[in-house]
Design a protein around this motif. Structure first.
Motif, mmCIF file in Angstrom:
data_model
loop_
_atom_site.group_PDB
_atom_site.id
_atom_site.type_symbol
_atom_site.label_atom_id
_atom_site.label_comp_id
_atom_site.label_asym_id
_atom_site.label_seq_id
_atom_site.Cartn_x
_atom_site.Cartn_y
_atom_site.Cartn_z
ATOM 1 N N THR A 47 29.383 -41.704 73.601
ATOM 2 C CA THR A 47 30.085 -40.684 74.387
ATOM 3 C C THR A 47 31.581 -40.726 74.109
ATOM 4 O OG1 THR A 47 28.423 -41.070 76.064
ATOM 5 C CG2 THR A 47 30.336 -39.767 76.742
ATOM 6 N N ALA A 48 32.139 -41.938 74.107
ATOM 7 C CA ALA A 48 33.593 -42.080 73.897
ATOM 8 C C ALA A 48 33.995 -41.666 72.481
ATOM 9 C CB ALA A 48 34.021 -43.520 74.179
ATOM 10 N N ALA A 49 33.117 -41.904 71.515
ATOM 11 C CA ALA A 49 33.452 -41.585 70.118
ATOM 12 C C ALA A 49 33.450 -40.080 69.865
ATOM 13 C CB ALA A 49 32.481 -42.283 69.176
ATOM 14 N N GLY A 50 32.642 -39.356 70.610
ATOM 15 C CA GLY A 50 32.589 -37.895 70.478
ATOM 16 C C GLY A 50 32.283 -37.458 69.059
ATOM 17 N N ALA A 51 33.151 -36.575 68.523
ATOM 18 C CA ALA A 51 32.910 -35.993 67.197
ATOM 19 C C ALA A 51 33.011 -37.009 66.053
ATOM 20 C CB ALA A 51 33.899 -34.851 66.968
ATOM 21 N N ALA A 52 33.599 -38.158 66.334
ATOM 22 C CA ALA A 52 33.747 -39.178 65.279
ATOM 23 C C ALA A 52 32.420 -39.859 64.946
ATOM 24 C CB ALA A 52 34.773 -40.217 65.711
#
Ligand code: NAD
Length: 317
Positions: A47-52
């Motif tokens: 979730t924290a990384a998102g698009a990465a």
């Protein structure tokens, strides 16, 4: 090409914050291998990384206490090529030693000391062959200074500090840098876990006076210190980013300047009296950290002057 960074213990805290920070780097300088012991706990990081996610950040299983798991993770990386290894996984233990079993103590050494040693053993030969690399260890100010009721945790961090202090000289010959990051208190699950364990612990194994000092003096002060001086994991991640992007990385880096005088006490007075007196007063006489710090700073200045004189006498400029 982006640098391959392998980080251990990324399911929470500093490891998670650091993995996200590096993966979301605007200049796209890093390819992050974010590892964790139990990949079932990957959701928070995803979730924290998102698009990465699955672009500049990849999640892999790695238990620092299991050589097979380390080997298969490293083998899964193209050419086993890791530019920067960040040893972050770690566990805490607080309380009177009478209440801790040798098995519990060994578990701390297994993760905090041998866990890092296993990782370094696995990646160092490849770094040596390539004559490049950077090994980072998330140590602690407790790798420099003992703290009451943190006996075993402190010992584990001292152990890895000593290990790295020996290793760096050889590593530098191969153009490999070693850096110890030494945070003070950081507000993560780490402290919650140690407090939870401390609250569940059975203090009948120690005398009532020790149990009282631990629960009423140590735990209360420690919680107050975390809430007043504690850094965020993002803050520590920012410091780590700076350390891995400087041309000549420092061997040691403290992330919280408030703690520097505390860790310097023993160097200002080699007999250890200044250090023991200061800490005794801090814990039992409620002297302020500031008072102790000022006294230490004066002594350190005096000591530094003497050392410069000594160095001149020995012919080092
Ligand atoms: P944390 O508990 O959130 O993170 C530690 C991580 O290590 C967890 O995700 C945990 O699952 C993982 N881990 C534990 N054993 C492992 C193993 N065998 N293999 C792989 N992963 C394992 O706490 P944090 O504060 O983010 O701690 C990170 C590092 O920072 C630790 O080395 C700790 O000693 C150090 N540190 C923490 C503080 C603090 O106050 N929180 C202060 C100084 C240094």
């Amino acid at each position: 090409a982006p640098k391959v960074v392998l980080i251990t213990g990324c399911s929470s805290g500093i490891g998670l914050a650091l993995a996200v920070k590096l993966a979301q780097d605007k200049q796209r300088r890093f390819k992050v291998i974010a590892t964790m012991r139990n990949v079932a706990k990957k959701e928070k990081l995803e979730t924290a990384a998102g698009a990465a996610l699955n672009k500049t950040l990849e999640i892999k299983q790695l238990d620092v206490c299991d050589e097979k798991s380390i080997r298969s993770c490293v083998n899964s990386i193209p050419q086993r090529h890791i530019d920067i290894l960040i040893n972050n996984a770690g566990v805490g233990l607080i309380g009177p030693i009478e209440c801790q079993t040798i098995e519990e103590m060994k578990a701390i050494m297994e993760t905090n000391f041998f866990g890092v040693v296993r990782m370094i053993k696995e990646v160092l030969p490849d770094m040596k062959k390539r004559r490049s690399g950077h090994i980072v260890v998330i140590s602690s100010v407790m790798g420099l200074q003992g703290i009451v009721f943190n006996d075993i945790y402190t010992a584990s961090k001292f152990a890895i500090e000593g290990f790295c202090e020996s290793l760096i000289i050889q590593a530098l010959k191969f153009n490999i840098f070693v850096s110890l990051i030494e945070p003070g208190p950081v507000v993560t699950e780490f402290e919650m876990k140690v407090y939870e364990d401390a609250e569940k612990a059975d203090y009948s194994q120690t005398d009532p006076e020790t149990a009282e000092i631990f629960t009423n003096v140590y735990l209360k002060n420690s919680k107050a210190i975390f809430s007043s001086l504690g850094q965020t994991p993002e803050d520590v991640a920012e410091h780590t980013l700076k350390v891995i992007t400087t041309a000549k990385p420092p061997f040691r880096h403290q992330t919280n300047a408030i703690y520097t005088p505390m860790t310097a006490l023993k160097h200002a007075d080699p007999t250890g009296a200044l250090m023991t007196d200061s800490f005794y007063k801090m814990v039992f006489k409620y002297d302020t950290l500031l008072h102790v710090s000022l006294k230490a700073i004066r002594l350190i200045r005096w000591q530094a002057q003497k050392m410069r004189q000594g160095a001149r006498l020995l012919g080092f400029r």
